[in-house]
Motif scaffolding. Structure first.
Motif, short mmCIF file in Angstrom:
data_model
loop_
_atom_site.label_atom_id
_atom_site.label_comp_id
_atom_site.label_asym_id
_atom_site.label_seq_id
_atom_site.Cartn_x
_atom_site.Cartn_y
_atom_site.Cartn_z
N LEU A 138 0.87 -1.17 0.00
CA LEU A 138 0.00 0.00 0.00
C LEU A 138 0.90 1.22 0.00
O LEU A 138 1.61 1.48 0.97
N ASN A 139 0.91 1.96 -1.12
CA ASN A 139 1.75 3.14 -1.21
C ASN A 139 0.90 4.38 -1.45
O ASN A 139 -0.32 4.35 -1.25
N LEU A 140 1.53 5.46 -1.89
CA LEU A 140 0.80 6.71 -2.03
C LEU A 140 -0.33 6.64 -3.06
O LEU A 140 -1.34 7.33 -2.91
N PHE A 141 -0.19 5.81 -4.08
CA PHE A 141 -1.11 5.87 -5.19
C PHE A 141 -1.91 4.58 -5.42
O PHE A 141 -3.03 4.66 -5.91
N VAL A 142 -1.35 3.42 -5.11
CA VAL A 142 -2.03 2.17 -5.44
C VAL A 142 -1.94 1.17 -4.28
O VAL A 142 -1.09 1.28 -3.41
#
Length: 270
Positions: A138-142
């Motif tokens: 789980l990162n900033l975008f996806v």
């Protein structure tokens, strides 16, 4: 004269070429450093039991983007663009950027919301808008999921935050629902006792809540018995499959039949 003029023209472009080479080197080094630092932070966070895995992964991803932003500013400085000028340019282009990247900005905002409210974490099995899998990142975008057959699925955070999320791993225990059909001529109490005895003999099935077995439906071809068993979430599928096999074998030994779907024709004399 022409040669001298050509040399002068080339000399005028030399600083630009040199700065371009420097910028390329800075970009490559910055990209490598960002990846190394992000990976190190991620590993340290995963190794520390006091830091949540999801939060550690998110911080690592955010740190990578911060480093890349600093690298971008350094590259622009090589071409004489100051950071203050960059801020002014970004400020003037905010509306255009917002319209062009509204989907990306939505994913970014959703990423912060997912970290803040934690509807799922790394390693949990979830269903996001009909797509199921284990949360791998789980990162900033996806959000990255892996299906049971190890297929990678990338879900934009904006879609994840705006969808119905079913988290199968949120709680420590789960209920296993099993339905068995027996023939109308069989003893329902006997069949129910067989199921209850098998559930009681399985150490993975919890005593509290106690196993529940009832007649739940009178079908077209069978009397349906439903068993509700509680177990640890990690044992859910093993209990479901093992109990299904064990009940079938116990029914065969006990003379309880599981009928095929069939119809009975009744003829009345005129």
């Amino acid at each position: 004269m022409e040669l001298q003029q050509l040399m002068e023209e080339l000399g005028a472009y030399a600083p630009l070429v040199i700065n371009g080479v420097k910028a390329l080197i800075v970009l490559i080094i910055g990209w490598v450093v960002a990846g190394l630092v992000s990976g190190m932070v991620r590993r340290r966070a995963l190794a520390n039991p006091r830091i949540d895995d999801t939060l550690g992964s998110f911080i690592a991803g955010m740190l990578k983007w911060v480093i890349l932003l600093m690298v971008l500013i350094a590259v622009l400085n090589l071409f004489g663009i100051e950071a203050t000028s960059l801020v002014a340019m970004l400020g003037a282009a905010t509306l255009a950027i917002g319209l062009a990247l509204q989907g990306t900005l939505s994913d970014l905002a959703a990423g912060f919301m997912l970290i803040l409210f934690r509807p799922y974490r790394l390693g949990q099995y979830v269903d996001i808008a009909g797509t199921s899998g284990t949360v791998k990142d789980l990162n900033l975008f996806v959000t990255e999921l892996a299906t049971p057959d190890n297929v990678q699925i990338i879900v934009p955070n904006g879609q994840a935050w705006g969808a119905i999320i079913t988290n199968f791993s949120a709680h420590d225990t789960r209920r296993v629902d099993l339905t068995f059909g027996i023939d109308y001529g069989d003893d329902a109490d006997k069949a129910m006792k067989i199921i209850a005895d098998l559930a009681g003999a399985d150490s993975r099935v919890h005593d509290d809540p106690a196993p529940w077995v009832r007649v739940t439906n009178l079908g077209d071809s069978s009397v349906d018995l439903t068993a509700r068993l509680w177990c640890d979430a990690a044992d859910y599928w093993d209990v479901k499959f093992d109990m299904t096999k064990a009940v079938k074998e116990a029914f065969d030994k006990g003379g309880v039949s599981i009928p095929y779907p069939h119809s009975v024709e009744i003829q009345k004399a005129g």
